[in-house]
Design an enzyme around this catalytic site. Structure first.
Site, PDB file in Angstrom:
ATOM      1  N   HIS A  70       0.859  -1.194   0.000  1.00 49.82           N
ATOM      2  CA  HIS A  70       0.000   0.000   0.000  1.00 49.82           C
ATOM      3  C   HIS A  70       0.887   1.233   0.000  1.00 49.82           C
ATOM      4  O   HIS A  70       1.222   1.739   1.062  1.00 49.82           O
ATOM      5  CB  HIS A  70      -0.896  -0.031   1.227  1.00 49.82           C
ATOM      6  CG  HIS A  70      -1.948   1.028   1.251  1.00 49.82           C
ATOM      7  ND1 HIS A  70      -1.737   2.281   1.769  1.00 49.82           N
ATOM      8  CD2 HIS A  70      -3.232   1.018   0.832  1.00 49.82           C
ATOM      9  CE1 HIS A  70      -2.850   2.992   1.683  1.00 49.82           C
ATOM     10  NE2 HIS A  70      -3.768   2.246   1.122  1.00 49.82           N
ATOM     11  N   PHE A  71       1.301   1.719  -1.029  1.00 50.36           N
ATOM     12  CA  PHE A  71       1.118   1.396  -2.433  1.00 50.36           C
ATOM     13  C   PHE A  71       2.468   1.044  -3.024  1.00 50.36           C
ATOM     14  O   PHE A  71       3.493   1.412  -2.473  1.00 50.36           O
ATOM     15  CB  PHE A  71       0.548   2.596  -3.192  1.00 50.36           C
ATOM     16  CG  PHE A  71      -0.812   3.026  -2.728  1.00 50.36           C
ATOM     17  CD1 PHE A  71      -1.951   2.381  -3.195  1.00 50.36           C
ATOM     18  CD2 PHE A  71      -0.963   4.063  -1.819  1.00 50.36           C
ATOM     19  CE1 PHE A  71      -3.208   2.794  -2.787  1.00 50.36           C
ATOM     20  CE2 PHE A  71      -2.220   4.465  -1.405  1.00 50.36           C
ATOM     21  CZ  PHE A  71      -3.350   3.831  -1.882  1.00 50.36           C
TER      22      PHE A  71
END
Length: 171
Positions: A70-71
């Protein structure tokens, strides 16, 4: 059971295994969903409303599981995990005060994000100010919460609600 005013990681893991408050009662999630490393202060008095306060900390490390996914090439702690930690702490507070049953998040009023937790941060601090604790057929806590990263407030959540349920079959 004697009430403590702080808890270390091993004691929190004991809560996650159902050992701290007894079988069928409030439990914290186990890692990786346990979102704090210690409770530095818990009290039924004090806080912004005089109804109790919880303070907890998470040590930020570059290898925390969520930074990898993420991410991609833009690692940030998901805001929902910080929010979940706040619900986890209210549920812990209810078990700590002797409430029976398993904790379930029931909702939130207003939630605001105005910053982010990056892998370069050192520490996240959660502060929960209990507004109300209902000790009737439904054991429920309502609190306002703040998340700080390295001393700067970056999230707030008002009217977080957690209930304890002795039977979740119809939940």
């Amino acid at each position: 059971m004697e009430q403590q005013s702080s808890y270390n990681k091993e004691e929190l893991l004991s809560c996650g295994r159902g050992e701290l408050f007894g079988p069928g009662n409030a439990q914290l999630p186990l890692p990786p969903m346990l979102m704090f490393d210690r409770i530095t202060h818990i009290s039924e008095e004090g806080g912004a409303y005089g109804k109790g306060e919880i303070r907890a900390e998470l040590d930020v490390k570059k290898d925390l599981w969520f930074f990898e996914c993420h991410f991609n090439d833009d690692p940030v702690m998901p805001g929902c995990l910080g929010l979940d930690a706040m619900w986890q702490l209210i549920g812990f507070f209810l078990g700590w005060t002797g409430g029976p049953g398993r904790g379930r998040a029931l909702g939130a009023g207003e939630v605001k994000f105005y910053g982010q937790v990056l892998p370069t941060a050192k520490k996240v601090e959660y502060v929960i100010n209990m507004k109300r604790v209902i000790k009737r057929k439904l054991y429920m806590g309502i609190g306002d919460a703040h998340l700080y990263v390295d001393g700067r407030e970056i999230y707030s959540a008002d009217d977080l609600k957690v209930g304890l349920f002795t039977n979740t079959d119809n939940f």
